[in-house]
Each structure stands twice: as structure tokens, then as C-alpha cells.
Design a protein around this motif. Sequence first.
Motif, PDB file in Angstrom:
ATOM      1  N   UNK A   1       6.265  -1.137  -0.138  1.00  0.00           N
ATOM      2  CA  UNK A   1       6.636  -2.408  -0.753  1.00  0.00           C
ATOM      3  C   UNK A   1       6.316  -3.605   0.117  1.00  0.00           C
ATOM      4  N   UNK A   2       6.468  -3.457   1.434  1.00  0.00           N
ATOM      5  CA  UNK A   2       6.159  -4.549   2.355  1.00  0.00           C
ATOM      6  C   UNK A   2       4.683  -4.920   2.263  1.00  0.00           C
ATOM      7  N   UNK A   3       3.815  -3.935   2.131  1.00  0.00           N
ATOM      8  CA  UNK A   3       2.373  -4.195   2.035  1.00  0.00           C
ATOM      9  C   UNK A   3       2.048  -4.867   0.702  1.00  0.00           C
ATOM     10  N   UNK A   4       2.678  -4.420  -0.370  1.00  0.00           N
ATOM     11  CA  UNK A   4       2.448  -5.047  -1.678  1.00  0.00           C
ATOM     12  C   UNK A   4       2.908  -6.500  -1.632  1.00  0.00           C
ATOM     13  N   UNK A   5       4.061  -6.744  -1.040  1.00  0.00           N
ATOM     14  CA  UNK A   5       4.553  -8.115  -0.901  1.00  0.00           C
ATOM     15  C   UNK A   5       3.616  -8.981  -0.072  1.00  0.00           C
ATOM     16  N   UNK A   6       3.124  -8.422   1.028  1.00  0.00           N
ATOM     17  CA  UNK A   6       2.176  -9.141   1.880  1.00  0.00           C
ATOM     18  C   UNK A   6       0.900  -9.455   1.106  1.00  0.00           C
ATOM     19  N   UNK A   7       0.484  -8.530   0.247  1.00  0.00           N
ATOM     20  CA  UNK A   7      -0.725  -8.721  -0.548  1.00  0.00           C
ATOM     21  C   UNK A   7      -0.546  -9.847  -1.565  1.00  0.00           C
ATOM     22  N   UNK A   8       0.662 -10.032  -2.061  1.00  0.00           N
ATOM     23  CA  UNK A   8       0.943 -11.106  -3.023  1.00  0.00           C
ATOM     24  C   UNK A   8       1.148 -12.468  -2.356  1.00  0.00           C
ATOM     25  N   UNK A   9       1.401 -12.474  -1.066  1.00  0.00           N
ATOM     26  CA  UNK A   9       1.720 -13.717  -0.356  1.00  0.00           C
ATOM     27  C   UNK A   9       0.658 -14.815  -0.495  1.00  0.00           C
ATOM     28  N   UNK A  10      -0.637 -14.491  -0.547  1.00  0.00           N
ATOM     29  CA  UNK A  10      -1.615 -15.570  -0.728  1.00  0.00           C
ATOM     30  C   UNK A  10      -1.383 -16.424  -1.977  1.00  0.00           C
TER      31      UNK A  10
END
Length: 138
Positions: free
Chosen positions: A66-75
Motif C-alpha cells: 500500500x505504501x508503494x501504491x500511495x507513493x505512486x499516486x503522490x505525483x
Amino acid sequence: MRRAFVVASALLLAAFALQFVFAAVGAFTEPAHDGGYALHSVNGLAVIPALTLLAALFAALAKAPGRVIGLTLLPLGFVILQELLVTLVHAFTDDAGGSTPLGLTIGGLHAVNGIIAVHVVVGVLRAARKLAEPVAVA
């Protein structure tokens, strides 16, 4: 899906790199006019958000944490902040429409926000590559 996550993340990083090139095109276009930033605007408001969503979709399908998915959405958040900063730059002009020190400072934050976004996308690409590494079988 893991390989697709890597490819989408790499394309997103390339789009961010091009964003700086397109900003320079706008800055150095003579005579200066809004049309010089057309590529910068299209890339920032259409290509980068689309690639961000695509990378996040592939991250989710690849069962990334989930942390990686969230990081991916951050842009997407950075794109929204960029537009807010542009709006503020235009709001802080003088009566003749010229730049003010506050407007220029906010414009500088637009560039800093872009640099931070690139660092986040580099982190996304690293996470995607790590996720795509073959698992060692004992």
C-alpha cells in the motif's frame, strides 16, 4: 503486471524529465507568449496525470504494498499543487500585470515542487524495479 509497473514508472519519470525541457522551451521562446508553454502545460496536465494513474493501476495489479501504491499516486498531488502555485503567481502581479517579488518567489516554489516530484518518481521506479526482481527460491 510487475514489469508493466516498471515500464509505466519509467515512462512517468521520462515525462517529468521532459517537463523541465518543455519549461525551458517556454522560458526561451522569443517573443515571449503563453504559447511557448503549451507543451509544458499539456504534459503536466494530461500526460503526467495519465501516466501516474496507469502506474498506480499496475502497482495495485502487481500487488505492491500500500505504501508503494500511495507513493505512486503522490505525483497527482504535486500536479494539483503546481496548478495552485501558478494561480498564485498570477494573483500576485502588479497593476500593470508585471511580476512582483512575492509572485516570483511563488514561481520559484513551482520549480522546487517539480524537483521534489521527480525525486518521488525516482523512488517509485526503484520500488517497481525491486518488486519486479525475481524471488530467490531456497
